[in-house]
Design an enzyme around this catalytic site. Structure first.
Site, PDB file in Angstrom:
ATOM      1  N   SER A 103       0.827  -1.088  -0.044  1.00  0.00           N
ATOM      2  CA  SER A 103       0.038   0.031  -0.056  1.00  0.00           C
ATOM      3  C   SER A 103       0.876   1.287   0.073  1.00  0.00           C
ATOM      4  CB  SER A 103      -0.963   0.103   0.990  1.00  0.00           C
ATOM      5  OG  SER A 103      -1.962  -0.876   0.944  1.00  0.00           O
ATOM      6  N   LYS A 120       0.142   3.829  -2.718  1.00  0.00           N
ATOM      7  CA  LYS A 120      -1.258   4.789  -2.676  1.00  0.00           C
ATOM      8  C   LYS A 120      -0.333   6.049  -2.733  1.00  0.00           C
ATOM      9  CE  LYS A 120      -4.628   1.705  -0.449  1.00  0.00           C
ATOM     10  NZ  LYS A 120      -4.000   0.415  -0.250  1.00  0.00           N
ATOM     11  N   SER A 162      -5.879   3.181   4.688  1.00  0.00           N
ATOM     12  CA  SER A 162      -5.159   2.259   3.345  1.00  0.00           C
ATOM     13  C   SER A 162      -6.546   1.659   2.720  1.00  0.00           C
ATOM     14  CB  SER A 162      -4.408   1.209   4.148  1.00  0.00           C
ATOM     15  OG  SER A 162      -3.431   0.671   3.264  1.00  0.00           O
TER      16      SER A 162
END
Length: 466
Positions: A115, A118, A302
């Site tokens: 993640s 991101k 997240s």
């Protein structure tokens, strides 16, 4: 942990919490439509934070604070990362103000970011969509009598209830949209049942990315991506487990129920329009929280679904196909214009759920450095969404132990977790008052992601203590 350590931890966390800022309000921006993009700022490598006091939770930093000793820091970092001897670790650390490289351990080697990817999506979304943009979910009149069309505008944080102007999730509510629609129909003299249709043509292509593991989809880590959804593609706010497989239809079903509660009878099956509607007759609409607040939420929590929605909205704004391939290409194109071409990086999604994504710790630090260098810009508002060590989001339960508490409250970073991956990228204010940008990446973790957390947190604490 002894009584003294507990008291110290509690006091530090209370002080840190007081320092964390609340995202500032932003104004309504133009509707989301493809168009010209503003001139790109200078590349991140040429810039340094001009006003560190604009960073969330960071007081003005002393300009004369000494740099950490690279040799001493390197020894502490090596010792910390040696704790994770059952995996592959890489790291990269720079001084944010000067760009001085303070530490690198395989920092230019491509790794799976999970993640941490991101950060790229958030940067691109805030840059081209605008921090203050609000996403519209609207009801328009159909071409036939008594037909109304629920038109998706990219808001994945709708709720079934009334709009809550103080919330991010549920800022736009279907009960409010239904009440407005009922009033418009009554004012227009519409009587009798209405037929409800869906226009969700804002996004194109397969709703699922073939790079995602079906097991992750079945477990609810992600769901088919649509341009409108309840609760970020969930059955209810914060729900775990399997998700709706057709989020747009789930919204329409809930809206139909809300219409009935508002006194409007809905007859027949809910169907989709064959193409995007261009009807100018808008009966009612509700607006989302700003893109800034939505992006901050997706970083703090997240949220995979929201990251993919934001990627597709970037594609729409860039005039590309709003599908898996187009959205990935759009995010990379925006980053390249910002001076972040990221050569050698492999991205196959926008949330980091795909194991095929590859990027180096150095390149993640370049993205973090760009955000720090533009802390006062739209993109810089992503910084307010980074979890705070020991306090918020995916870092709320970490950095409370005696050997890592030095980072509590002063480290802001994005976590990343896959089956054999654990990553952490962000910034920290060290003991001397220097702002350090860093990325710590654990891959090929035989003991799973949890096995790497002690090493990663110890390394982060070493940065804070430097």
């Amino acid at each position: 942990m002894g009584r003294t350590s507990k008291a110290l931890t509690s006091a530090l966390l209370i002080l840190a919490l007081a320092a964390v800022t609340v995202p500032a309000g932003v104004n309504l921006a133009p509707a989301l439509l493809p168009g010209k993009t503003a001139a790109a700022p200078a590349p991140a490598a040429q810039l340094a934070p001009t006003s560190l006091s604009t960073l969330p939770g960071v007081a003005p930093l002393p300009a004369t604070a000494p740099l950490p000793d690279p040799a001493k820091l390197g020894k502490a970092m090596d010792a910390a990362l040696a704790l994770g001897n059952a995996g592959q670790f890489s790291a990269y650390v720079t001084d944010a103000a000067s760009g001085t490289v303070l530490y690198s351990k395989d920092g230019d080697s491509a790794r799976t970011p999970a993640s941490n990817l991101k950060l790229l999506t958030a940067t691109a979304a805030l840059t081209v969509l605008g921090a203050g943009t609000r996403l519209q979910t609207s009801v328009v009149a159909g071409d036939e009598p008594n037909v109304i069309i629920l038109r998706a505008g990219g808001d994945s944080m709708l709720s079934e209830g009334r709009s809550d102007p103080t919330a991010v999730m549920g800022h736009a509510g279907l009960a409010t949209l239904a009440a407005k629609t009922a009033a418009a129909l009554a004012a227009g003299g519409v009587k009798g049942p209405v037929t409800l249709r869906i226009d969700d043509h804002l996004f194109t292509g397969p709703a699922l990315n073939p790079a995602w593991d079906p097991g992750d989809v079945n477990a609810g880590e992600i769901a088919p991506v649509y341009p409108m959804a309840l609760y970020a593609g969930r059955t209810s706010a914060g729900a775990d487990g399997p998700r709706p497989q057709d989020s747009a239809l789930a919204v329409a079903v809930a809206f139909s129920a809300a219409l009935k509660d508002a006194g409007v009878e809905v007859a027949g099956a809910i169907t989709r329009t064959p193409a995007a509607t261009t009807s100018p007759a808008v009966l009612a609409s509700v607006s989302s929280a700003t893109v800034a607040r939505q992006v901050q939420y997706l970083l703090t929590e997240s949220d995979n679904y929201m990251a993919e929605v934001m990627g597709r909205l970037v594609a729409v704004k860039e005039g590309r196909a709003a599908d898996n391939t187009g959205s990935v290409a759009a995010v990379r194109s925006v980053l390249a214009r910002l001076g972040l071409p990221l050569p050698g990086v492999v991205t196959v999604d926008n949330c980091g759920l795909a194991g095929a994504d590859l990027i180096s710790a150095h390149q993640l630090v370049q993205v973090v450095s760009h955000l720090l260098a533009h802390a006062g810009s739209d993109a810089g508002q992503a910084l307010e969404g980074l979890p705070v060590a020991g306090l918020t989001g995916t870092l709320g339960g970490r950095f409370s132990a005696a050997d890592t508490v030095a980072a509590a409250g002063v480290l802001h970073a994005k976590t990343g977790t896959l089956n054999q991956v654990s990553t952490l990228s962000g910034y920290v204010v060290n003991a001397q008052g220097r702002l350090l940008a860093f990325s710590l990446m654990g891959n090929q973790l035989d003991g799973g992601p949890a096995s790497a957390i002690p090493a990663i947190d110890a390394a982060a604490a070493a940065l804070a203590a430097s």
